[in-house]
Scaffold this motif. Structure first.
Motif, PDB file in Angstrom:
ATOM      1  N   GLU A  43       0.841  -1.202   0.000  1.00 35.67           N
ATOM      2  CA  GLU A  43       0.000   0.000   0.000  1.00 35.67           C
ATOM      3  C   GLU A  43       0.873   1.249   0.000  1.00 35.67           C
ATOM      4  N   ALA A  44       1.948   1.245   0.836  1.00 35.97           N
ATOM      5  CA  ALA A  44       2.847   2.409   0.897  1.00 35.97           C
ATOM      6  C   ALA A  44       3.563   2.616  -0.441  1.00 35.97           C
ATOM      7  N   GLN A  45       3.998   1.544  -1.069  1.00 32.88           N
ATOM      8  CA  GLN A  45       4.692   1.675  -2.347  1.00 32.88           C
ATOM      9  C   GLN A  45       3.772   2.233  -3.426  1.00 32.88           C
ATOM     10  N   GLY A  46       2.547   1.769  -3.477  1.00 33.40           N
ATOM     11  CA  GLY A  46       1.599   2.253  -4.469  1.00 33.40           C
ATOM     12  C   GLY A  46       1.256   3.714  -4.277  1.00 33.40           C
ATOM     13  N   LEU A  47       1.022   4.144  -3.044  1.00 32.04           N
ATOM     14  CA  LEU A  47       0.684   5.541  -2.772  1.00 32.04           C
ATOM     15  C   LEU A  47       1.900   6.446  -3.029  1.00 32.04           C
ATOM     16  N   ASP A  48       3.110   5.979  -2.683  1.00 29.99           N
ATOM     17  CA  ASP A  48       4.299   6.785  -2.871  1.00 29.99           C
ATOM     18  C   ASP A  48       4.581   6.992  -4.357  1.00 29.99           C
ATOM     19  N   GLU A  49       4.429   5.923  -5.125  1.00 25.62           N
ATOM     20  CA  GLU A  49       4.658   6.037  -6.565  1.00 25.62           C
ATOM     21  C   GLU A  49       3.572   6.865  -7.250  1.00 25.62           C
ATOM     22  N   ALA A  50       2.382   6.921  -6.607  1.00 22.38           N
ATOM     23  CA  ALA A  50       1.299   7.733  -7.185  1.00 22.38           C
ATOM     24  C   ALA A  50       1.348   9.172  -6.697  1.00 22.38           C
ATOM     25  N   GLY A  51       2.367   9.531  -5.911  1.00 22.75           N
ATOM     26  CA  GLY A  51       2.523  10.908  -5.450  1.00 22.75           C
ATOM     27  C   GLY A  51       1.542  11.285  -4.361  1.00 22.75           C
ATOM     28  N   LYS A  52       1.086  10.321  -3.554  1.00 21.18           N
ATOM     29  CA  LYS A  52       0.118  10.586  -2.502  1.00 21.18           C
ATOM     30  C   LYS A  52       0.765  10.822  -1.140  1.00 21.18           C
ATOM     31  N   SER A  53       2.101  10.835  -1.079  1.00 21.15           N
ATOM     32  CA  SER A  53       2.755  10.996   0.216  1.00 21.15           C
ATOM     33  C   SER A  53       2.657  12.447   0.690  1.00 21.15           C
ATOM     34  N   ILE A  54       2.673  12.635   2.017  1.00 21.23           N
ATOM     35  CA  ILE A  54       2.578  13.953   2.639  1.00 21.23           C
ATOM     36  C   ILE A  54       3.566  14.015   3.792  1.00 21.23           C
ATOM     37  N   THR A  55       3.627  15.177   4.416  1.00 18.01           N
ATOM     38  CA  THR A  55       4.489  15.348   5.582  1.00 18.01           C
ATOM     39  C   THR A  55       3.665  15.268   6.850  1.00 18.01           C
ATOM     40  N   ASP A 103      -3.587   6.916  21.340  1.00 16.62           N
ATOM     41  CA  ASP A 103      -2.737   8.068  21.026  1.00 16.62           C
ATOM     42  C   ASP A 103      -1.846   7.799  19.812  1.00 16.62           C
ATOM     43  N   PHE A 104      -1.610   8.852  19.070  1.00 12.22           N
ATOM     44  CA  PHE A 104      -0.709   8.768  17.917  1.00 12.22           C
ATOM     45  C   PHE A 104       0.729   8.644  18.409  1.00 12.22           C
ATOM     46  N   HIS A 105       1.514   7.808  17.754  1.00 15.19           N
ATOM     47  CA  HIS A 105       2.929   7.643  18.092  1.00 15.19           C
ATOM     48  C   HIS A 105       3.730   7.739  16.787  1.00 15.19           C
ATOM     49  N   ASN A 106       4.787   8.530  16.838  1.00 13.38           N
ATOM     50  CA  ASN A 106       5.545   8.784  15.608  1.00 13.38           C
ATOM     51  C   ASN A 106       6.879   8.060  15.575  1.00 13.38           C
ATOM     52  N   GLY A 107       7.112   7.159  16.501  1.00  9.51           N
ATOM     53  CA  GLY A 107       8.368   6.402  16.470  1.00  9.51           C
ATOM     54  C   GLY A 107       8.381   5.447  15.290  1.00  9.51           C
ATOM     55  N   SER A 108       9.513   5.379  14.593  1.00  7.87           N
ATOM     56  CA  SER A 108       9.747   4.477  13.457  1.00  7.87           C
ATOM     57  C   SER A 108       8.822   4.746  12.281  1.00  7.87           C
ATOM     58  N   VAL A 109       8.288   5.983  12.150  1.00  7.54           N
ATOM     59  CA  VAL A 109       7.441   6.304  11.004  1.00  7.54           C
ATOM     60  C   VAL A 109       8.324   6.432   9.757  1.00  7.54           C
ATOM     61  N   VAL A 110       7.898   5.813   8.693  1.00  6.14           N
ATOM     62  CA  VAL A 110       8.625   5.837   7.429  1.00  6.14           C
ATOM     63  C   VAL A 110       7.972   6.801   6.439  1.00  6.14           C
ATOM     64  N   MET A 111       6.623   6.840   6.452  1.00  7.41           N
ATOM     65  CA  MET A 111       5.933   7.629   5.429  1.00  7.41           C
ATOM     66  C   MET A 111       4.518   7.961   5.878  1.00  7.41           C
ATOM     67  N   TYR A 112       4.046   9.147   5.423  1.00  6.08           N
ATOM     68  CA  TYR A 112       2.651   9.550   5.583  1.00  6.08           C
ATOM     69  C   TYR A 112       2.045   9.620   4.187  1.00  6.08           C
ATOM     70  N   ALA A 113       0.747   9.279   4.097  1.00  5.83           N
ATOM     71  CA  ALA A 113       0.117   9.323   2.766  1.00  5.83           C
ATOM     72  C   ALA A 113      -1.360   9.618   2.933  1.00  5.83           C
ATOM     73  N   ARG A 114      -1.905  10.325   1.849  1.00  8.73           N
ATOM     74  CA  ARG A 114      -3.330  10.635   1.800  1.00  8.73           C
ATOM     75  C   ARG A 114      -3.876  10.061   0.499  1.00  8.73           C
ATOM     76  N   PRO A 115      -4.641   9.000   0.563  1.00  3.48           N
ATOM     77  CA  PRO A 115      -5.103   8.318  -0.652  1.00  3.48           C
ATOM     78  C   PRO A 115      -5.960   9.182  -1.562  1.00  3.48           C
ATOM     79  N   ASN A 116      -6.718  10.118  -1.034  1.00  7.17           N
ATOM     80  CA  ASN A 116      -7.586  10.945  -1.893  1.00  7.17           C
ATOM     81  C   ASN A 116      -6.944  12.298  -2.220  1.00  7.17           C
ATOM     82  N   LYS A 117      -5.640  12.391  -2.177  1.00  4.06           N
ATOM     83  CA  LYS A 117      -4.943  13.659  -2.440  1.00  4.06           C
ATOM     84  C   LYS A 117      -5.085  14.027  -3.915  1.00  4.06           C
TER      85      LYS A 117
END
Length: 650
Positions: free
Chosen positions: A575-587, A636-650
């Motif tokens: 899922e991460a690879q598909g969204l990243d290649e489709a330019g759906k990643s965010i900060t 609670d949200f935890h940001n340890g070991s986060v590799v990527m953020y993505a928004r599928p409907n971007k």
């Protein structure tokens, strides 16, 4: 004077003729043919008899003449019955005619005696003397016969009493008790249960007072038809037993006294008994009864105690023995000291991990080494299938066997399972790194590719049947795993996330999503929140009843109309690879409700070594499917070991 001479008449002695006894002969009947009778009568009426002879069908010869008589074979039932009855009456009357009464014989005898006496002188005197003798002897003969009859009846009665005498005490036969019981039961059968119980109680009290065997048998018989029959029967038996013991004691005492008396009748040098010996025997004889009662009481108490213990312990022992011969013995204390399934499994898994780490750390002939947990998806930094191994071993070898006893054979079985579920291969690759000065360096890396199979993989590999599948699923439930130390987190770390909630109401869900403006993102978060509390499972991730991290993200966005699969794969890394290649990643600063957060907790050989994904729900909260123990949670949200953020409907 003329005298006429009259001839003297001769003296004629009139003698009576002897009486004749008329008797009738019995008619004899012979059957000559079917329903045709021939009757032969006495010689006096022989001439009146018609002899029939069957000549043929319906033909009868009569005095040389052939006549035809009507056949009686097909006559109606009434005529046949009438003829038979008439024939039976004729036979009965004929039998009556040949019966002679004693009075008739006596009368004939008297007549004969009178005739004989009349023929001689002194007949009257003889007759008178006979009558006087008869009158005088009649009382004597009657008394003698009555006396003989009396003694005969008395003798018979004495024999009957001996035969019917009931043997008292312990020799009382079951047959006599049964007969007496039936007799008394018949007598009291018409009474109501209440009346029978009352009468039984009275008779039991009477037995206790009089202590007679006959009354005890009666009470036992009466109790057989009452509601209190068992208790009353026991009471009656106790009373009878007490009576028997008492009688034996008295009898033995009397025998001892008689022997003592007889011994004292002998001369001084031949006497063998003494007063003190007699006294000792009498005391011991009397003490035997209370000692026997005491022994019975103690024995009864011990027997009751043993039975009570048996009733309580036998079912428990049976259940425990059954469990120890089943896979669930893993959750019970060990049967013996020393090695256990957990300790031996820990040792074998540690040996495997040590071998893998040694290869990766030493990386002989390579610049560096790494451990790759092939296709692992989860939240642990050091994945382990430790609990899966134990449960698979118990299901495979613990049905009908105490597999928790670790001998050489069971250790070999466990080692085989560890080898099947934990394996590795090695590979290498070369990476080029660019230095700050513009130069490049190449690095050779040794990869130790570790494959850890879970219990779902072994269901297929070992061809478990339905019962085994049901057992292993039950054993791998969080409740049972908690009994052997599994607390929900996996060794080596976890995803963190405090203040987790295991369930949400519709009201709470509505309050959380009410501030989300984008309808697609709102629907995505609503779906994810509605699955909080669902169990975790990678095997059943597509059933709608179980979820893992990547399937929860996939179905949440699919419900809103967005497909996040890549190349048909729905793992977190795909899922991460598909969204990243489709330019759906965010900060991180752009996070909105519904956005996906991808984590990497270990090297698994997938895209960016991603092994976990969660759904951001806003306000610093997220929804994720963590592991078997926790399932889908909201925390609670935890940001340890986060590799990527993505928004599928971007």
């Amino acid at each position: 004077m003329k005298i006429k001479k009259v001839d003297d008449k001769p003296i004629i002695i009139h003698a009576k003729s002897k009486p004749k006894i008329h008797s009738h002969e019995v008619k004899s009947t012979g059957i000559k043919g079917h329903n045709v009778y021939s009757v032969k009568r006495s010689p006096k009426i022989m001439s009146a008899t018609t002899t029939t002879q069957t000549m043929g069908k319906g033909a009868v010869r009569r005095r040389g003449k052939t006549t035809y008589r009507k056949s009686t074979i097909h006559q109606n039932q009434e005529k046949r019955r009438g003829r038979i009855n008439q024939h039976n009456r004729n036979i009965k009357d004929d039998k009556k005619t040949i019966k002679t009464k004693n009075s008739s014989i006596k009368l004939v005898g008297a007549v004969g005696a009178n005739v004989a006496a009349n023929q001689m002188e002194g007949a009257d005197e003889i007759r008178d003397a006979s009558m006087i003798a008869y009158g005088v002897t009649r009382p004597m003969t009657g008394a003698a016969s009555k006396g003989a009859e009396f003694f005969r009846q008395k003798s018979l009665a004495e024999k009957k009493r001996k035969i019917k005498k009931v043997e008292s005490g312990r020799k009382l036969s079951r047959r006599q008790i049964k007969k007496t019981t039936q007799k008394v039961a018949k007598k009291t059968a018409k009474d109501t249960a209440k009346k029978v119980a009352k009468e039984t109680a009275k008779k039991t009290a009477k037995v206790a007072t009089k202590v007679t065997t006959d009354v005890a048998v009666t009470v036992a018989g009466t109790a057989a038809v009452g509601p209190l029959s068992p208790l009353i029967g026991i009471a009656a038996g106790e009373v009878v037993g007490a009576k028997i013991d008492h009688d034996d004691m008295k009898r033995n005492s009397r025998v001892h006294k008689i022997k003592f008396f007889i011994d004292k009748m002998n001369s001084q040098d031949k006497q063998q008994d003494s007063f003190f010996k007699l006294l000792k025997d009498l005391v011991m004889n009397r003490a035997a009864i209370p000692l026997k009662k005491m022994a019975l009481a103690v024995g009864g108490f011990l027997l009751t105690l043993i039975l009570l213990i048996s009733v309580i312990t036998v079912p428990v022992v049976t259940v425990v023995a059954t469990i120890y011969n089943s896979p669930f013995a893993l959750f019970l204390p060990p049967l013996e000291e020393g090695d256990t399934v957990m300790s031996v499994t820990t040792e074998y898994v540690a040996n495997f991990n040590r071998e893998v780490n040694t290869l990766a750390n030493e990386h002989n002939g390579y610049d560096s080494g790494e451990i790759v947990y092939v296709d692992y998806e989860g939240t642990a930094a050091s994945p382990s299938n430790y609990y899966d191994i134990m449960c698979v071993y118990m299901v495979k070898h613990g049905i009908g066997d105490t597999a928790t006893i670790m001998n050489d054979m069971s250790k070999d079985w466990l080692q085989d399972i560890v080898n099947d579920m934990c394996s590795y291969t090695t590979s290498s690759r070369t990476e080029t790194h660019e230095n700050e000065d513009g130069t490049t360096d190449s690095e050779t890396i040794l990869s130790v590719n570790v494959t850890l199979k879970d219990y779902r993989d072994m269901i297929t590999e070992y061809n478990f049947d339905e019962d085994q599948i049901e057992l292993i699923n039950e054993m791998m439930s969080p409740e049972n795993l908690a009994m052997i130390g599994y607390s929900g987190g996996e060794s080596g770390g976890g995803s963190g996330g405090g203040n987790s909630v295991s369930s949400l109401t519709n009201t709470e869900i509505e309050a959380i999503v009410s501030s989300i403006a984008d309808p697609t993102q709102k629907e995505t978060v609503s779906f994810a929140l509605s699955k909080v509390g669902y169990p975790y499972s990678q095997a059943y991730r597509d059933t709608g009843n179980y979820y893992d991290c990547s399937s929860l993200a996939y179905y949440s966005w699919k419900t809103a109309g967005v497909d996040i699969s890549f190349g048909g794969a729905t793992t977190a890394a795909a899922e991460a690879q598909g969204l990243d290649e489709a330019g759906k990643s965010i900060t991180e600063t752009d996070l909105q409700p519904g956005d996906l957060i991808f984590y990497s907790y270990t090297t698994n050989g997938r895209y960016k070594n991603i092994s976990h994904v969660g759904i951001y729900a806003g306000n610093g909260k997220m929804v994720e499917a963590k592991n078997e123990a926790e399932g889908v949670v909201y925390g609670d949200f935890h940001n340890g070991s986060v590799v990527m953020y993505a928004r599928p409907n971007k």
